[in-house]
Design an enzyme around this catalytic site. Structure first.
Site, PDB file in Angstrom:
ATOM      1  N   ALA A  14       5.922  -3.463   2.873  1.00  0.00           N
ATOM      2  CA  ALA A  14       4.674  -2.692   2.757  1.00  0.00           C
ATOM      3  C   ALA A  14       4.519  -1.691   3.891  1.00  0.00           C
ATOM      4  O   ALA A  14       3.417  -1.402   4.333  1.00  0.00           O
ATOM      5  CB  ALA A  14       3.481  -3.647   2.727  1.00  0.00           C
ATOM      6  N   GLY A  16       5.707   1.465   3.755  1.00  0.00           N
ATOM      7  CA  GLY A  16       5.693   2.846   3.257  1.00  0.00           C
ATOM      8  C   GLY A  16       4.328   3.483   3.474  1.00  0.00           C
ATOM      9  O   GLY A  16       3.321   2.793   3.614  1.00  0.00           O
ATOM     10  N   ARG A  20       1.292   9.719  -1.663  1.00  0.00           N
ATOM     11  CA  ARG A  20       0.845  10.254  -2.953  1.00  0.00           C
ATOM     12  C   ARG A  20      -0.524   9.730  -3.391  1.00  0.00           C
ATOM     13  O   ARG A  20      -1.127  10.246  -4.321  1.00  0.00           O
ATOM     14  CB  ARG A  20       1.903   9.961  -4.029  1.00  0.00           C
ATOM     15  CG  ARG A  20       3.052  10.943  -3.996  1.00  0.00           C
ATOM     16  CD  ARG A  20       4.117  10.589  -4.997  1.00  0.00           C
ATOM     17  NE  ARG A  20       4.899   9.428  -4.570  1.00  0.00           N
ATOM     18  CZ  ARG A  20       5.689   8.717  -5.368  1.00  0.00           C
ATOM     19  NH1 ARG A  20       5.789   9.030  -6.636  1.00  0.00           N
ATOM     20  NH2 ARG A  20       6.380   7.691  -4.903  1.00  0.00           N
ATOM     21  N   LYS A  27      -2.127   2.448   1.264  1.00  0.00           N
ATOM     22  CA  LYS A  27      -1.911   2.244  -0.170  1.00  0.00           C
ATOM     23  C   LYS A  27      -2.112   0.804  -0.625  1.00  0.00           C
ATOM     24  O   LYS A  27      -2.811   0.546  -1.622  1.00  0.00           O
ATOM     25  CB  LYS A  27      -0.508   2.709  -0.561  1.00  0.00           C
ATOM     26  CG  LYS A  27      -0.187   2.461  -2.019  1.00  0.00           C
ATOM     27  CD  LYS A  27       1.040   3.177  -2.476  1.00  0.00           C
ATOM     28  CE  LYS A  27       2.282   2.357  -2.230  1.00  0.00           C
ATOM     29  NZ  LYS A  27       3.456   2.981  -2.880  1.00  0.00           N
ATOM     30  N   GLN A  80       7.353  -2.321  11.319  1.00  0.00           N
ATOM     31  CA  GLN A  80       8.458  -1.349  11.242  1.00  0.00           C
ATOM     32  C   GLN A  80       7.869  -0.006  11.686  1.00  0.00           C
ATOM     33  O   GLN A  80       7.101   0.612  10.957  1.00  0.00           O
ATOM     34  CB  GLN A  80       8.980  -1.257   9.797  1.00  0.00           C
ATOM     35  CG  GLN A  80      10.180  -0.334   9.660  1.00  0.00           C
ATOM     36  CD  GLN A  80      10.538  -0.037   8.203  1.00  0.00           C
ATOM     37  OE1 GLN A  80       9.664   0.008   7.343  1.00  0.00           O
ATOM     38  NE2 GLN A  80      11.804   0.182   7.936  1.00  0.00           N
ATOM     39  N   THR A  86      14.490   0.634   3.006  1.00  0.00           N
ATOM     40  CA  THR A  86      14.174  -0.722   2.552  1.00  0.00           C
ATOM     41  C   THR A  86      15.119  -1.756   3.170  1.00  0.00           C
ATOM     42  O   THR A  86      14.704  -2.882   3.471  1.00  0.00           O
ATOM     43  CB  THR A  86      14.243  -0.806   1.013  1.00  0.00           C
ATOM     44  OG1 THR A  86      15.440  -0.145   0.573  1.00  0.00           O
ATOM     45  CG2 THR A  86      13.055  -0.125   0.371  1.00  0.00           C
ATOM     46  N   TYR A 374     -41.748  -5.461  -8.078  1.00  0.00           N
ATOM     47  CA  TYR A 374     -40.832  -5.703  -6.975  1.00  0.00           C
ATOM     48  C   TYR A 374     -41.216  -7.045  -6.356  1.00  0.00           C
ATOM     49  O   TYR A 374     -42.353  -7.229  -5.913  1.00  0.00           O
ATOM     50  CB  TYR A 374     -40.898  -4.606  -5.901  1.00  0.00           C
ATOM     51  CG  TYR A 374     -40.127  -5.019  -4.669  1.00  0.00           C
ATOM     52  CD1 TYR A 374     -38.740  -5.190  -4.743  1.00  0.00           C
ATOM     53  CD2 TYR A 374     -40.757  -5.294  -3.462  1.00  0.00           C
ATOM     54  CE1 TYR A 374     -38.016  -5.629  -3.643  1.00  0.00           C
ATOM     55  CE2 TYR A 374     -40.031  -5.733  -2.355  1.00  0.00           C
ATOM     56  CZ  TYR A 374     -38.665  -5.895  -2.460  1.00  0.00           C
ATOM     57  OH  TYR A 374     -37.950  -6.333  -1.379  1.00  0.00           O
ATOM     58  N   ASN A 385     -47.025 -16.805 -14.053  1.00  0.00           N
ATOM     59  CA  ASN A 385     -46.797 -15.506 -14.684  1.00  0.00           C
ATOM     60  C   ASN A 385     -47.255 -14.404 -13.738  1.00  0.00           C
ATOM     61  O   ASN A 385     -48.357 -14.465 -13.183  1.00  0.00           O
ATOM     62  CB  ASN A 385     -47.571 -15.413 -15.999  1.00  0.00           C
ATOM     63  CG  ASN A 385     -47.156 -14.175 -16.783  1.00  0.00           C
ATOM     64  OD1 ASN A 385     -46.086 -14.141 -17.384  1.00  0.00           O
ATOM     65  ND2 ASN A 385     -47.995 -13.143 -16.751  1.00  0.00           N
ATOM     66  N   ALA A 431     -56.786  -8.419 -12.265  1.00  0.00           N
ATOM     67  CA  ALA A 431     -55.922  -7.248 -12.428  1.00  0.00           C
ATOM     68  C   ALA A 431     -56.310  -6.190 -11.407  1.00  0.00           C
ATOM     69  O   ALA A 431     -57.479  -6.062 -11.034  1.00  0.00           O
ATOM     70  CB  ALA A 431     -56.056  -6.699 -13.843  1.00  0.00           C
TER      71      ALA A 431
HETATM   72  C1  UD1 Z   1      13.036   1.649  -4.302  1.00  0.00           C
HETATM   73  C2  UD1 Z   1      14.489   1.286  -4.603  1.00  0.00           C
HETATM   74  C3  UD1 Z   1      14.832   1.754  -6.007  1.00  0.00           C
HETATM   75  C4  UD1 Z   1      13.871   1.126  -7.006  1.00  0.00           C
HETATM   76  C5  UD1 Z   1      12.429   1.459  -6.626  1.00  0.00           C
HETATM   77  C6  UD1 Z   1      11.500   0.672  -7.505  1.00  0.00           C
HETATM   78  C7  UD1 Z   1      15.705   1.420  -2.473  1.00  0.00           C
HETATM   79  C8  UD1 Z   1      16.622   2.228  -1.638  1.00  0.00           C
HETATM   80  N1  UD1 Z   1      15.346   1.930  -3.646  1.00  0.00           N
HETATM   81  O1  UD1 Z   1      12.953   3.058  -4.301  1.00  0.00           O
HETATM   82  O2  UD1 Z   1      16.167   1.358  -6.330  1.00  0.00           O
HETATM   83  O3  UD1 Z   1      14.150   1.610  -8.309  1.00  0.00           O
HETATM   84  O4  UD1 Z   1      12.175   1.061  -5.262  1.00  0.00           O
HETATM   85  O5  UD1 Z   1      10.172   1.045  -7.287  1.00  0.00           O
HETATM   86  O6  UD1 Z   1      15.342   0.338  -2.077  1.00  0.00           O
HETATM   87  N2  UD1 Z   1       9.446   0.307   2.477  1.00  0.00           N
HETATM   88  C9  UD1 Z   1       9.339  -0.191   3.756  1.00  0.00           C
HETATM   89  N3  UD1 Z   1      10.030   0.411   4.756  1.00  0.00           N
HETATM   90  C10 UD1 Z   1      10.859   1.465   4.548  1.00  0.00           C
HETATM   91  C11 UD1 Z   1      10.966   1.957   3.230  1.00  0.00           C
HETATM   92  C12 UD1 Z   1      10.246   1.352   2.217  1.00  0.00           C
HETATM   93  O7  UD1 Z   1       8.613  -1.146   4.011  1.00  0.00           O
HETATM   94  O8  UD1 Z   1      11.453   1.944   5.525  1.00  0.00           O
HETATM   95  C13 UD1 Z   1       8.675  -0.351   1.408  1.00  0.00           C
HETATM   96  C14 UD1 Z   1       7.645   0.547   0.752  1.00  0.00           C
HETATM   97  O9  UD1 Z   1       6.393   0.386   1.362  1.00  0.00           O
HETATM   98  C15 UD1 Z   1       7.628   0.022  -0.669  1.00  0.00           C
HETATM   99  C16 UD1 Z   1       9.040  -0.511  -0.882  1.00  0.00           C
HETATM  100  O10 UD1 Z   1       9.591  -0.693   0.398  1.00  0.00           O
HETATM  101  O11 UD1 Z   1       6.715  -1.048  -0.826  1.00  0.00           O
HETATM  102  C17 UD1 Z   1       9.899   0.449  -1.689  1.00  0.00           C
HETATM  103  O12 UD1 Z   1       9.971   1.691  -0.993  1.00  0.00           O
HETATM  104  P1  UD1 Z   1       9.866   3.088  -1.735  1.00  0.00           P
HETATM  105  O13 UD1 Z   1       9.917   4.171  -0.755  1.00  0.00           O
HETATM  106  O14 UD1 Z   1       8.730   3.074  -2.673  1.00  0.00           O
HETATM  107  O15 UD1 Z   1      11.270   3.055  -2.511  1.00  0.00           O
HETATM  108  P2  UD1 Z   1      11.673   3.895  -3.756  1.00  0.00           P
HETATM  109  O16 UD1 Z   1      12.198   5.215  -3.320  1.00  0.00           O
HETATM  110  O17 UD1 Z   1      10.599   3.872  -4.757  1.00  0.00           O
HETATM  111 CA    CA Z   2       8.197   3.047  -4.900  1.00  0.00          CA
END
Ligand code: UD1
Ligand code: CA
Length: 477
Positions: A14, A16, A20, A27, A80, A86, A374, A385, A431
Site C-alpha cells: 500500500a 503507491g 489518479r 488512496k 517504503q 512491487t 424540537y 402526547n 395550547a
Molecule cells: C501490478 C503488477 C501487474 C498487475 C497489476 C494488477 C507489478 C510489477 N505489476 O502493476 O502485473 O497486472 O499490478 O493490478 O507488480 N506498491 C508499493 N510499492 C511500490 C510499488 C507498488 O507498495 O514501490 C503497491 C501499490 O500501492 C499497489 C500495488 O503495489 O497497491 C501494485 O502497484 P501498482 O503500481 O498499482 O502496480 P501496477 O502497475 O498496477
Molecule cells: Ca494497480
C-alpha cells in the site's frame, strides 16, 4: 508427502501514491460501504490465520498507519520511503521481519477491495502442493491493457508475467492478467527477490519477475483463476471506486436477501458491510444503512431513509427519515421527515412524526411527538402526547438544560418548554403556552397572556377595506 507448512504470512502492498484519485486522502483510505480499501483487504486476509500481517506503506502515510492500527494493533507496518517497485516493497517487508523459510507468504495489493478470504485461502493452499513455488491469482479480462500478462507454459503452469510496458506484440494479445495477488514459498521468494533487477521500462524491482526466477529453480508456478473478475478489480480512480462500490453493494444485498431480508429495489439500497439486519425486515427504495446499525425482525425501513449507527427494534417503521445514533424501540414509528440525532431513544411503541427533530432525549413507551417539534435534552415518560409545534428550549445561550415530562402528560399545541423545567405525571398544558415554571402532577399549566378583543377596530382603522366590508356583512346577517 507434500511439505505442509502451517505458518502463513500476509503482506499487503500500500505504498503507491494513488495519484489518479486526485485526492488529499491517501488512496487506500477511501471507503466503500463504510470501510476503507485497506481495511477491506486486511479483513479478507483474516481467513488466512496468518502468524504475521505486514503492510508496506509509503512516505507520508501517517493516516494509513493510524487506520491500520485502529483496525488491529497487531498488524505490522513497514515504511517504503521511495517507490522502488512491487518487488522492492515485498523485499523490505521480508527484510524487516524474521520469517521462517517454510512458511507461505500471501501478497495482496492494498487497492483490491473485492478480494475474498476464500480466494486467498485457495491461493495459499495451491502453493502448499509439493513442487509448487508460487501460485498467482489471474483473471481473463476483455481489456487487458495496463495489466501484467500471464504467459503459460506447456503444462498449463505459469512461465512468466510480462508487464504491459515491457510486453511484445504477441504477449499483449494475451487476455489472462496478473491480479497482483500471490502465494509464495517464503524461502524461494527470498532467493528470487535477491536476484531481481531494475532492467525494465519503469526501472523498478518487479515482483512479477520473481515468477520466472522461481521457475528457473525447478519449481512450478500455478495459476488460480478468479471465477469472478471483480475480485481483482483495482481501485485507481474515482470511476473504479464507484464500480467497486456497486459490486460490493450487490454482494451485501445478495447476502441480505439470501438471509430473508426483502429489498424492494436493490440498486438503490446501500447497506454498509458492518450492518446487521434480521430476516423479515423490508427495505424500501433509496435507503442508506450505515455504520454499526442493527435492525430487528419485521421492521420496515424507507423509502429514502438514512440510518447511521442506529439500533432498530422489531416491527418498528421508519419512513423517509434521517437517523444518526438513535435507538428506535419495538413497534416504534418514525417519519415521514423526522430527524433523529445522537442519543435519541424511542421506547416501545413511541412515535416521532413529520418535521420533528429529537436529540439526546428519551421518548417513553407509547408516547407521541407527532408534528413539527424540537425535542432536545428531554425525558418523556410513558403514554404522553406532545402537541404540534412544541419545542423544548434547552439552550439559554450558555448551557444546555433538561426538560422532564412525566407519564400520561398532554402538552398543548405550540408550547415552548423553557428548560430546566418539569411537567408532572398526568399534567396538562394549555395550547400556545410558554412554560417557564414546573407544572405539578395533575395540574393544567397555562403560560400565556389573557386574550382581549378590541371590538370594531377594523371598521375604524381599516375603513373601506375588504376586511371591513366582510365585517359589515357579518354584522348585517
Ligand atoms: C501490478 C503488477 C501487474 C498487475 C497489476 C494488477 C507489478 C510489477 N505489476 O502493476 O502485473 O497486472 O499490478 O493490478 O507488480 N506498491 C508499493 N510499492 C511500490 C510499488 C507498488 O507498495 O514501490 C503497491 C501499490 O500501492 C499497489 C500495488 O503495489 O497497491 C501494485 O502497484 P501498482 O503500481 O498499482 O502496480 P501496477 O502497475 O498496477
Ligand atoms: Ca494497480
Amino acid at each position: 508427502m507434500a511439505p505442509q507448512s502451517d505458518s502463513c504470512i500476509a503482506i499487503v502492498l500500500a505504498a503507491g501514491e494513488g495519484t489518479r484519485m486526485r485526492s488529499s486522502v491517501p488512496k487506500v483510505l477511501h471507503t466503500i460501504l463504510g470501510r476503507s480499501l485497506i481495511r477491506h483487504v486486511l479483513t479478507a486476509t483474516e481467513t488466512l490465520r496468518a502468524t504475521k500481517r505486514i503492510v508496506v506503506v509509503g512516505a507520508g502515510s501517517e493516516l494509513v498507519v493510524q487506520e491500520i492500527t485502529e483496525y488491529d494493533a497487531e498488524v505490522t507496518t513497514v515504511l517504503q520511503e521511495r517507490r522502488g517497485g512491487t518487488g522492492h516493497a515485498v523485499r523490505l517487508a521480508l527484510e524487516s521481519n524474521p520469517i521462517v523459510n517454510d512458511s507461505i507468504i500471501v501478497v495482496v495489493a492494498g487497492d483490491v477491495p473485492l478480494i475474498t478470504g476464500e480466494t486467498l485461502q485457495h491461493l495459499a493452499k495451491a502453493c502448499q502442493n509439493s513442487g509448487v513455488g508460487a501460485a498467482v491469482l489471474t483473471a481473463d479480462v476483455d481489456d487487458p491493457s495496463g495489466y501484467g500478462r500471464v504467459i503459460r507454459d506447456h503444462e498449463n503452469g505459469i512461465l512468466k508475467i510480462v508487464e504491459d510496458r515491457d510486453a511484445t506484440e504477441d504477449e499483449r494479445e494475451v487476455h489472462e492478467v496478473n491480479s497482483s495477488v500471490y502465494a509464495f514459498q517464503a524461502g524461494l521468494l527470498k532467493t528470487a527477490l535477491a536476484e531481481l533487477t531494475t532492467n525494465n521500462a519503469q526501472g523498478e524491482e518487479y515482483l512479477t519477475d520473481a515468477i520466472e526466477i522461481i521457475r528457473s529453480k525447478g519449481k512450478k508456478v500455478v495459476p488460480v483463476v478468479a471465477h469472478d473478475y471483480f475480485e481483482i478489480l483495482g481501485v485507481n480512480d474515482r470511476v473504479q471506486l464507484a464500480e467497486a462500490t456497486a459490486i460490493m453493494r450487490d454482494r451485501k444485498n445478495l447476502e441480505l436477501m439470501s438471509h430473508g431480508v426483502t429489498l424492494i429495489d436493490p440498486p438503490t439500497t446501500f447497506v454498509d458491510v458492518s450492518v446487521t439486519i434480521e430476516p423479515d425486515v423490508t427495505i424500501r427504495p433509496g435507503c442508506q444503512i450505515e455504520g454499526a446499525t442493527t435492525i430487528a425482525r419485521g421492521a420496515l425501513i424507507g423509502p429514502e431513509t438514512r440510518l447511521f449507527n442506529c439500533v432498530v427494534g422489531e416491527e418498528a417503521t421508519i419512513i423517509k427519515s434521517e437517523c444518526d445514533g438513535a435507538t428506535i424501540g419495538r413497534h416504534a414509528h418514525v417519519g415521514p421527515y423526522s430527524f433523529l440525532r445522537p442519543g435519541a431513544h424511542l421506547a416501545e411503541g413511541a412515535k416521532v412524526g413529520s418535521f420533528v427533530e429529537v436529540k439526546n432525549s428519551t421518548i417513553g413507551a407509547g408516547s407521541k411527538v407527532p408534528h413539527l417539534s424540537y425535542i432536545g435534552d428531554a425525558t418523556i415518560g410513558i403514554q404522553s402526547n406532545i402537541g404540534a409545534g412544541t419545542i423544548t428550549a434547552n439552550y439559554d445561550g450558555v448551557a444546555k438544560h433538561q426538560t422532564v415530562i412525566g407519564d400520561h402528560v398532554r402538552i398543548g399545541s405550540d408550547n415552548i418548554l423553557i428548560a430546566p423545567v418539569e411537567i408532572g405525571d398526568g399534567a396538562y398544558t394549555a395550547a400556545g403556552s410558554a412554560i417557564t415554571e414546573n407544572v405539578p402532577p395533575g395540574a393544567m399549566g397555562v403560560g400565556r397572556g389573557q386574550q382581549r378583543n378590541i371590538l370594531g377596530w377594523v371598521l375604524r382603522k381599516r375603513a373601506g377595506s375588504d376586511s371591513a366590508k366582510a365585517a359589515e356583512e357579518a354584522k348585517e346577517s
